[in-house]
Write a protein that holds these residues in place. Structure first.
Motif, short mmCIF file in Angstrom:
data_model
loop_
_atom_site.label_atom_id
_atom_site.label_comp_id
_atom_site.label_asym_id
_atom_site.label_seq_id
_atom_site.Cartn_x
_atom_site.Cartn_y
_atom_site.Cartn_z
N ARG A 6 19.91 10.06 32.42
CA ARG A 6 21.89 9.28 31.85
C ARG A 6 21.80 7.96 32.40
O ARG A 6 21.87 7.68 34.05
CB ARG A 6 21.63 10.21 33.62
CG ARG A 6 23.50 10.79 33.61
CD ARG A 6 24.21 10.90 31.90
NE ARG A 6 25.23 11.05 32.51
CZ ARG A 6 26.37 11.32 31.28
NH1 ARG A 6 26.40 11.64 30.38
NH2 ARG A 6 28.00 11.64 31.91
N LEU A 8 24.10 5.59 33.77
CA LEU A 8 25.16 5.17 34.22
C LEU A 8 25.84 3.61 34.65
O LEU A 8 25.35 3.30 35.93
CB LEU A 8 25.28 6.13 35.93
CG LEU A 8 25.00 7.25 35.47
CD1 LEU A 8 25.71 8.75 37.20
CD2 LEU A 8 26.94 8.54 34.76
N ASP A 151 25.34 5.77 29.23
CA ASP A 151 26.76 6.96 28.77
C ASP A 151 27.97 7.29 29.75
O ASP A 151 28.78 7.95 29.31
CB ASP A 151 25.70 8.45 29.45
CG ASP A 151 24.23 8.15 28.96
OD1 ASP A 151 23.73 8.41 27.50
OD2 ASP A 151 23.06 8.07 29.22
N ALA A 152 28.23 6.78 30.60
CA ALA A 152 29.04 6.70 31.20
C ALA A 152 29.30 5.41 32.22
O ALA A 152 28.70 5.23 33.09
CB ALA A 152 29.22 8.35 32.13
N LEU A 154 30.86 4.24 36.20
CA LEU A 154 30.51 4.91 37.34
C LEU A 154 31.80 3.66 38.00
O LEU A 154 31.22 2.61 38.20
CB LEU A 154 29.83 5.77 38.24
CG LEU A 154 30.07 5.76 39.72
CD1 LEU A 154 30.80 7.12 39.97
CD2 LEU A 154 28.72 6.10 40.33
N SER A 186 32.02 7.44 28.56
CA SER A 186 33.33 7.65 28.73
C SER A 186 33.19 7.02 30.96
O SER A 186 32.85 6.57 31.07
CB SER A 186 32.81 8.80 28.95
OG SER A 186 31.95 9.96 29.73
N GLN A 188 32.95 8.68 33.27
CA GLN A 188 31.98 9.42 35.14
C GLN A 188 33.26 9.76 36.19
O GLN A 188 33.16 11.27 35.75
CB GLN A 188 30.53 9.21 35.30
CG GLN A 188 29.92 10.01 35.46
CD GLN A 188 29.40 11.03 36.71
OE1 GLN A 188 30.15 10.59 37.23
NE2 GLN A 188 28.81 12.18 36.25
N LYS A 216 39.31 12.61 37.65
CA LYS A 216 38.41 12.16 36.83
C LYS A 216 37.86 10.88 39.01
O LYS A 216 36.59 10.27 39.08
CB LYS A 216 38.81 10.52 36.25
CG LYS A 216 38.29 11.06 34.91
CD LYS A 216 36.69 11.13 34.22
CE LYS A 216 37.26 11.15 33.24
NZ LYS A 216 35.63 11.44 32.67
N ILE A 258 27.84 13.51 41.60
CA ILE A 258 27.79 13.33 40.71
C ILE A 258 26.38 15.07 40.33
O ILE A 258 26.77 14.88 39.04
CB ILE A 258 26.88 12.03 41.10
CG1 ILE A 258 27.89 11.21 41.22
CG2 ILE A 258 26.52 11.32 39.92
CD1 ILE A 258 27.62 9.51 41.43
N ARG A 261 28.46 17.71 39.28
CA ARG A 261 29.03 17.49 37.29
C ARG A 261 28.35 16.99 36.46
O ARG A 261 28.09 17.88 35.45
CB ARG A 261 30.04 15.86 37.93
CG ARG A 261 31.44 16.35 38.47
CD ARG A 261 31.96 14.66 38.90
NE ARG A 261 33.25 14.99 39.73
CZ ARG A 261 34.56 14.11 39.78
NH1 ARG A 261 35.21 13.20 38.79
NH2 ARG A 261 35.64 14.53 40.23
N GLU A 262 27.46 16.30 36.57
CA GLU A 262 26.42 16.28 35.95
C GLU A 262 25.33 18.30 35.19
O GLU A 262 25.78 17.70 34.07
CB GLU A 262 25.19 15.54 36.23
CG GLU A 262 25.04 13.94 36.38
CD GLU A 262 25.94 13.40 35.30
OE1 GLU A 262 25.21 12.96 34.22
OE2 GLU A 262 26.30 12.49 35.25
#
Length: 268
Positions: A6, A8, A151-152, A154, A186, A188, A216, A258, A261-262
């Motif tokens: 993942r 970030l 991917d996202a 932070l 997105s 995250q 968020k 985190i 959420r993942e």
């Protein structure tokens, strides 16, 4: 366990909001709970590297050489001394990277391509579950490379008067990158940093950000804490410098939030 890490991007175009502090301490907290983490330092100041006790050396290969295609990520990764936490360090050469990348093919996807090569089956070496990219405090080509690879995003957000103004600019940039370069990108989450419960402004900023972004915004806030400020001068994340301080405990809670959420994202 996901087949690919993942990725970030820890990003905010404003300086001094706790990006690097969040990257190294979140990485340490994730490693402490069993994740295998790579921190990619894309800031020419190199604070993520020095904050992990990795000092610059002459002729050192760095993320600069990765972006220019002169080395692979695997070539430049060094151990941090913390189990399951590695770093791809930065050097001052990154200051000129934007000009040098101008005429290169796929100049906005250089980091994405490098991460793709790192994750290829049979490449050997450590398999990472998280890659955290510490971005520079500006919306330049280095940051665009990070957002194209991620991917996202932070977003560390300091509890100050102009916080929402800077956040809205970053959100617009994320939307542009999502539309033109990276459809999977997105937000995250947003983590509130330098939070002071004795200060009405901190509470007001937190309320304003939550009213705009809702879920968020992480429930965990990172407090103002002198131990967090002292730790980089010792070349350590605060979790190693003083595990019991309120700053360390906040980053452990953030890592747990985190990860939770993942898991919810993967299950959805």
């Amino acid at each position: 366990m996901p087949a690919e890490p993942r990725v970030l991007a820890v990003a905010n175009q404003k300086g001094g909001v706790g990006k690097t502090t969040t990257a190294i301490n979140l990485g340490t907290a994730l490693a402490a709970v069993g994740e295998t983490v790579l921190i990619v330092d894309l800031d020419p100041q190199g604070n993520a590297s020095t904050g992990l006790g990795i000092h610059r050396r002459a002729h050192q290969k760095s993320t600069y050489h990765v972006l220019l295609g002169e080395a692979t990520l695997r070539d430049v990764i060094v151990e941090s001394g913390i189990p399951r936490l590695h770093c791809a360090p930065s050097t001052m050469d990154l200051l000129g990277a934007e000009l040098e990348l101008a005429g290169i093919d796929r100049k906005t996807h250089r980091l994405s391509d490098a991460i793709g090569t790192l994750c290829k089956a049979g490449e050997g070496g450590t398999a990472y579950t998280y890659i955290l990219v510490d971005c520079p405090p500006s919306l330049n080509l280095l940051t665009i490379n990070s957002l194209s690879a991620a991917d996202a995003v932070l977003v560390p957000l300091q509890c100050e008067f102009f916080a929402l103004e800077g956040l809205s600019q970053l959100i617009r940039t994320v939307e542009r990158v999502k539309t033109s370069l990276n459809p999977r990108l997105s937000i995250q989450g947003v983590v509130l940093t330098m939070f002071d419960r004795r200060n009405n402004l901190s509470e007001q900023v937190a309320d304003d950000v939550r009213s705009v972004l809702g879920d968020k915004v992480y429930q965990t806030v990172i407090p103002r804490n002198v131990r967090i400020s002292e730790a980089p001068s010792h070349g350590k994340p605060v979790l190693l410098y003083d595990h019991a301080c309120v700053g360390s405990q906040a980053y452990i809670r953030l890592a747990s939030e985190i990860i939770r959420r993942e898991r919810e994202l993967r299950a959805a």
